[in-house]
Design a protein around this motif. Structure first.
Motif, PDB file in Angstrom:
ATOM      1  N   GLY A 179       0.797  -1.225   0.000  1.00  0.00           N
ATOM      2  CA  GLY A 179       0.000   0.000   0.000  1.00  0.00           C
ATOM      3  C   GLY A 179       0.828   1.272   0.000  1.00  0.00           C
ATOM      4  O   GLY A 179       0.277   2.361  -0.213  1.00  0.00           O
ATOM      5  N   ARG A 180       2.133   1.174   0.208  1.00  0.00           N
ATOM      6  CA  ARG A 180       2.976   2.370   0.300  1.00  0.00           C
ATOM      7  C   ARG A 180       3.569   2.688  -1.079  1.00  0.00           C
ATOM      8  O   ARG A 180       4.744   2.478  -1.341  1.00  0.00           O
ATOM      9  CB  ARG A 180       4.059   2.161   1.354  1.00  0.00           C
TER      10      ARG A 180
ATOM     11  N   THR B 104       8.598   4.724 -12.841  1.00  0.00           N
ATOM     12  CA  THR B 104       7.834   5.772 -13.531  1.00  0.00           C
ATOM     13  C   THR B 104       6.337   5.499 -13.446  1.00  0.00           C
ATOM     14  O   THR B 104       5.536   6.406 -13.190  1.00  0.00           O
ATOM     15  CB  THR B 104       8.283   5.854 -14.996  1.00  0.00           C
ATOM     16  N   GLY B 105       5.946   4.237 -13.655  1.00  0.00           N
ATOM     17  CA  GLY B 105       4.525   3.889 -13.597  1.00  0.00           C
ATOM     18  C   GLY B 105       3.946   4.041 -12.211  1.00  0.00           C
ATOM     19  O   GLY B 105       2.850   4.596 -12.040  1.00  0.00           O
ATOM     20  N   VAL B 106       4.669   3.561 -11.201  1.00  0.00           N
ATOM     21  CA  VAL B 106       4.178   3.668  -9.824  1.00  0.00           C
ATOM     22  C   VAL B 106       4.102   5.126  -9.398  1.00  0.00           C
ATOM     23  O   VAL B 106       3.121   5.569  -8.779  1.00  0.00           O
ATOM     24  CB  VAL B 106       5.076   2.863  -8.859  1.00  0.00           C
ATOM     25  N   ALA B 107       5.136   5.909  -9.730  1.00  0.00           N
ATOM     26  CA  ALA B 107       5.155   7.324  -9.353  1.00  0.00           C
ATOM     27  C   ALA B 107       3.993   8.077  -9.983  1.00  0.00           C
ATOM     28  O   ALA B 107       3.342   8.905  -9.331  1.00  0.00           O
ATOM     29  CB  ALA B 107       6.481   7.960  -9.762  1.00  0.00           C
ATOM     30  N   ALA B 108       3.710   7.789 -11.251  1.00  0.00           N
ATOM     31  CA  ALA B 108       2.597   8.469 -11.930  1.00  0.00           C
ATOM     32  C   ALA B 108       1.280   8.179 -11.233  1.00  0.00           C
ATOM     33  O   ALA B 108       0.412   9.054 -11.131  1.00  0.00           O
ATOM     34  CB  ALA B 108       2.537   8.033 -13.390  1.00  0.00           C
ATOM     35  N   GLY B 109       1.127   6.977 -10.720  1.00  0.00           N
ATOM     36  CA  GLY B 109      -0.102   6.617 -10.023  1.00  0.00           C
ATOM     37  C   GLY B 109      -0.278   7.318  -8.696  1.00  0.00           C
ATOM     38  O   GLY B 109      -1.402   7.488  -8.229  1.00  0.00           O
ATOM     39  N   THR B 110       0.815   7.763  -8.079  1.00  0.00           N
ATOM     40  CA  THR B 110       0.713   8.444  -6.781  1.00  0.00           C
ATOM     41  C   THR B 110       0.328   9.905  -6.924  1.00  0.00           C
ATOM     42  O   THR B 110      -0.239  10.490  -6.004  1.00  0.00           O
ATOM     43  CB  THR B 110       2.048   8.381  -6.021  1.00  0.00           C
ATOM     44  N   GLY B 111       0.672  10.517  -8.046  1.00  0.00           N
ATOM     45  CA  GLY B 111       0.424  11.944  -8.209  1.00  0.00           C
ATOM     46  C   GLY B 111       1.385  12.815  -7.430  1.00  0.00           C
ATOM     47  O   GLY B 111       1.218  14.038  -7.381  1.00  0.00           O
ATOM     48  N   ALA B 112       2.416  12.216  -6.811  1.00  0.00           N
ATOM     49  CA  ALA B 112       3.388  12.975  -6.019  1.00  0.00           C
ATOM     50  C   ALA B 112       4.466  13.520  -6.942  1.00  0.00           C
ATOM     51  O   ALA B 112       5.239  12.760  -7.530  1.00  0.00           O
ATOM     52  CB  ALA B 112       4.006  12.094  -4.940  1.00  0.00           C
ATOM     53  N   ALA B 113       4.539  14.836  -7.054  1.00  0.00           N
ATOM     54  CA  ALA B 113       5.441  15.455  -8.023  1.00  0.00           C
ATOM     55  C   ALA B 113       6.893  15.088  -7.765  1.00  0.00           C
ATOM     56  O   ALA B 113       7.662  14.879  -8.713  1.00  0.00           O
ATOM     57  CB  ALA B 113       5.272  16.972  -7.987  1.00  0.00           C
ATOM     58  N   ARG B 114       7.301  15.001  -6.501  1.00  0.00           N
ATOM     59  CA  ARG B 114       8.711  14.702  -6.235  1.00  0.00           C
ATOM     60  C   ARG B 114       9.054  13.290  -6.700  1.00  0.00           C
ATOM     61  O   ARG B 114      10.149  13.043  -7.217  1.00  0.00           O
ATOM     62  CB  ARG B 114       9.040  14.883  -4.751  1.00  0.00           C
ATOM     63  N   CYS B 115       8.131  12.344  -6.529  1.00  0.00           N
ATOM     64  CA  CYS B 115       8.365  10.961  -6.965  1.00  0.00           C
ATOM     65  C   CYS B 115       8.387  10.873  -8.485  1.00  0.00           C
ATOM     66  O   CYS B 115       9.218  10.173  -9.073  1.00  0.00           O
ATOM     67  CB  CYS B 115       7.294  10.037  -6.397  1.00  0.00           C
ATOM     68  N   VAL B 116       7.466  11.584  -9.127  1.00  0.00           N
ATOM     69  CA  VAL B 116       7.423  11.605 -10.589  1.00  0.00           C
ATOM     70  C   VAL B 116       8.713  12.182 -11.144  1.00  0.00           C
ATOM     71  O   VAL B 116       9.314  11.642 -12.087  1.00  0.00           O
ATOM     72  CB  VAL B 116       6.206  12.412 -11.078  1.00  0.00           C
ATOM     73  N   ARG B 117       9.167  13.286 -10.548  1.00  0.00           N
ATOM     74  CA  ARG B 117      10.385  13.941 -11.031  1.00  0.00           C
ATOM     75  C   ARG B 117      11.603  13.048 -10.811  1.00  0.00           C
ATOM     76  O   ARG B 117      12.477  12.934 -11.674  1.00  0.00           O
ATOM     77  CB  ARG B 117      10.567  15.278 -10.316  1.00  0.00           C
ATOM     78  N   GLN B 118      11.671  12.407  -9.640  1.00  0.00           N
ATOM     79  CA  GLN B 118      12.803  11.523  -9.368  1.00  0.00           C
ATOM     80  C   GLN B 118      12.840  10.360 -10.357  1.00  0.00           C
ATOM     81  O   GLN B 118      13.891  10.039 -10.918  1.00  0.00           O
ATOM     82  CB  GLN B 118      12.725  10.983  -7.941  1.00  0.00           C
ATOM     83  N   ALA B 119      11.677   9.733 -10.581  1.00  0.00           N
ATOM     84  CA  ALA B 119      11.625   8.598 -11.507  1.00  0.00           C
ATOM     85  C   ALA B 119      11.989   9.035 -12.922  1.00  0.00           C
ATOM     86  O   ALA B 119      12.703   8.319 -13.643  1.00  0.00           O
ATOM     87  CB  ALA B 119      10.230   7.976 -11.481  1.00  0.00           C
ATOM     88  N   ALA B 120      11.516  10.204 -13.333  1.00  0.00           N
ATOM     89  CA  ALA B 120      11.820  10.697 -14.674  1.00  0.00           C
ATOM     90  C   ALA B 120      13.312  10.972 -14.833  1.00  0.00           C
ATOM     91  O   ALA B 120      13.909  10.692 -15.888  1.00  0.00           O
ATOM     92  CB  ALA B 120      11.020  11.966 -14.960  1.00  0.00           C
ATOM     93  N   THR B 121      13.926  11.517 -13.787  1.00  0.00           N
ATOM     94  CA  THR B 121      15.362  11.796 -13.829  1.00  0.00           C
ATOM     95  C   THR B 121      16.166  10.508 -13.975  1.00  0.00           C
ATOM     96  O   THR B 121      17.102  10.427 -14.783  1.00  0.00           O
ATOM     97  CB  THR B 121      15.799  12.546 -12.558  1.00  0.00           C
ATOM     98  N   VAL B 122      15.788   9.486 -13.201  1.00  0.00           N
ATOM     99  CA  VAL B 122      16.490   8.204 -13.272  1.00  0.00           C
ATOM    100  C   VAL B 122      16.261   7.553 -14.632  1.00  0.00           C
ATOM    101  O   VAL B 122      17.187   6.998 -15.243  1.00  0.00           O
ATOM    102  CB  VAL B 122      16.030   7.271 -12.133  1.00  0.00           C
ATOM    103  N   ALA B 123      15.017   7.621 -15.128  1.00  0.00           N
ATOM    104  CA  ALA B 123      14.712   7.038 -16.438  1.00  0.00           C
ATOM    105  C   ALA B 123      15.560   7.674 -17.532  1.00  0.00           C
ATOM    106  O   ALA B 123      16.075   6.987 -18.427  1.00  0.00           O
ATOM    107  CB  ALA B 123      13.228   7.211 -16.754  1.00  0.00           C
ATOM    108  N   ASP B 124      15.723   8.976 -17.461  1.00  0.00           N
ATOM    109  CA  ASP B 124      16.552   9.663 -18.447  1.00  0.00           C
ATOM    110  C   ASP B 124      18.011   9.254 -18.307  1.00  0.00           C
ATOM    111  O   ASP B 124      18.718   9.062 -19.308  1.00  0.00           O
ATOM    112  CB  ASP B 124      16.390  11.169 -18.272  1.00  0.00           C
TER     113      ASP B 124
END
Length: 430
Positions: free
Chosen positions: A363-364, A396-416
């Motif tokens: 759940g986290r 990236t998929g999990v972060a997008a589902g949370t809507g948390a901008a910091r998680c989305v940005r972190q995942a996007a940075t790592v993906a790049d």
């Protein structure tokens, strides 16, 4: 504490070591780079700082370029509120604590999207919190008496909201803010016994801590700081040292996240000095290890991780405060992995983060997104590019589902970093 500058622009200028003439020269150069002309001189800057004049929209645009402030921030917040001026923490006196708490009601909008308290000021605030004992709390003399049943209702809803706040649902954030405003108004305007007042303070502290995390998750770091400062003061008024230590742990985590580990170590030291809960000590040790790893101090980091493991083994539900009830072996393992990654030991990092992901409560989601990003980095560091891209895609998929901008940005940075975009274009998603 140092005396505050009279105007935010004065404070910004002094922080950067600029004279008025220096700033005027920077404005003219910025105008030249945009093929514009500017007549700003030292006298014009002086008029801005003394309130005798307001910069034109064009001059504000140039100032924003110099200070790296997004143009939209200038238009939304207006002059001088968009300036990235740091302020001093409120003192741990009864008036100071009341002011810190009231500030989150008065400033309904986050007036700054950047940090409002410098790292040294945060460490000083942590020290003052640790050495200052709470004063006696009394209610306002001219307000209506608070119904204890209302306080009980607020306490119950607060406990529920703290659990719900583990998600990123915007409606939950709105509920937290609404309940917080109600509790603060009661604390500031109503009559109550000292016992009821202490309960109100604890409620305010818990809600403000939740509100701070919600803003942190959306990368609204200045707002997060302000709410956490309010939470620290409210918990101090309540005499709740355990909750105060938790708020300082949050401020330290933010400092580490933003690349200020030295200040995080100082904050966590003061926080640990006033908590007896093993679970809380474990979390504080883990966050101290993270900050030490960023500084490259492998010996001190390993000692902190060993201490965190011992404290977690001692933790029992009956001695664990609500704010740290989520602390688990999964957090210890994955954060230890992040430490080894920062210290240049990616092989050890990979196995530790992998263990943490296996143990993590499903759940986290926000935590899972962060840990998956760590796992992608560790796989990439050992040369397993394909695995790194798979983990980055999952993050990236999990972060997008949370809507948390910091998680989305972190995942996007790592993906790049691992070349996920190019890989997906060339080979398709797995």
């Amino acid at each position: 504490m140092t005396e505050l500058a009279a105007h935010p622009l004065t404070h910004v200028r002094q922080e950067n070591g600029w004279s008025m003439a220096d700033l005027a020269r920077l404005v003219r150069r910025a105008a030249g780079r945009e093929q514009l002309r500017s007549g700003v001189d030292r006298n014009r800057v002086w008029r801005w700082e003394t309130g005798r004049a307001t910069p034109s929209p064009g001059s504000q645009h140039l100032l924003a370029r110099i200070l790296d402030v997004p143009p939209g921030q200038v238009d939304t917040l207006g002059w001088p509120h968009w300036l990235p001026a740091h302020v001093e923490p409120h003192p741990f006196t009864l008036p100071g604590s009341r002011a810190a708490v009231q500030e989150v009601v008065v400033a309904r909008m986050d007036r700054r999207a950047f940090l409002v308290l410098g790292g040294g000021a945060l460490a000083g605030m942590a020290r003052d919190w640790a050495v200052t004992e709470p004063g006696r709390l009394t209610g306002a003399l001219d307000g209506r008496a608070v119904d204890p049943e209302l306080v009980t209702w607020l306490e119950n809803r607060t406990a529920e909201l703290r659990t719900l706040a583990a998600t990123s649902e915007p409606l939950v954030a709105n509920l937290v803010d609404a309940h917080l405003s109600t509790a603060i108004r009661l604390l500031d305007q109503a009559r109550y016994s000292e016992a009821v007042g202490l309960r109100l303070c604890s409620t305010v502290a818990t809600l403000a801590q939740c509100a701070g995390w919600q803003r942190f998750d959306q990368s609204r770091h200045g707002g997060a700081q302000r709410y956490w400062q309010a939470a620290l003061h409210a918990s101090h008024l309540a005499g709740d040292r355990e909750l105060g230590a938790g708020v300082l742990a949050d401020l330290a985590y933010q400092a580490t996240w933003l690349g200020q580990p030295r200040h995080a170590v100082d904050i966590l030291g003061w926080a640990r000095s006033r908590t007896a809960s093993p679970a809380a000590r474990s979390l504080l040790d883990v966050r101290r290890a993270r900050a030490l790893a960023q500084q490259g101090d492998a010996v001190a980091c390993e000692k902190a991780l060993s201490s965190a493991e011992r404290e977690l083994d001692r933790a029992r539900p009956e001695t664990t405060p609500g704010w740290v009830g989520w602390m688990s072996a999964a957090d210890l393992a994955s954060d230890a992995g992040r430490c080894w990654l920062d210290l240049g030991r990616p092989g050890r990092a990979s196995s530790s983060i992998e263990a943490g992901l296996r143990l993590l409560d499903p759940g986290r989601a926000r935590t899972r997104a962060v840990f998956l990003s760590y796992r992608a980095e560790s796989a990439f560091a050992v040369g397993d590019v394909e695995a790194a891209r798979v983990f980055a895609l999952d993050a990236t998929g999990v972060a997008a589902g949370t809507g948390a901008a910091r998680c989305v940005r972190q995942a996007a940075t790592v993906a790049d970093r691992v070349g996920l975009g190019r890989w997906m274009q060339g080979a398709g998603s797995p």
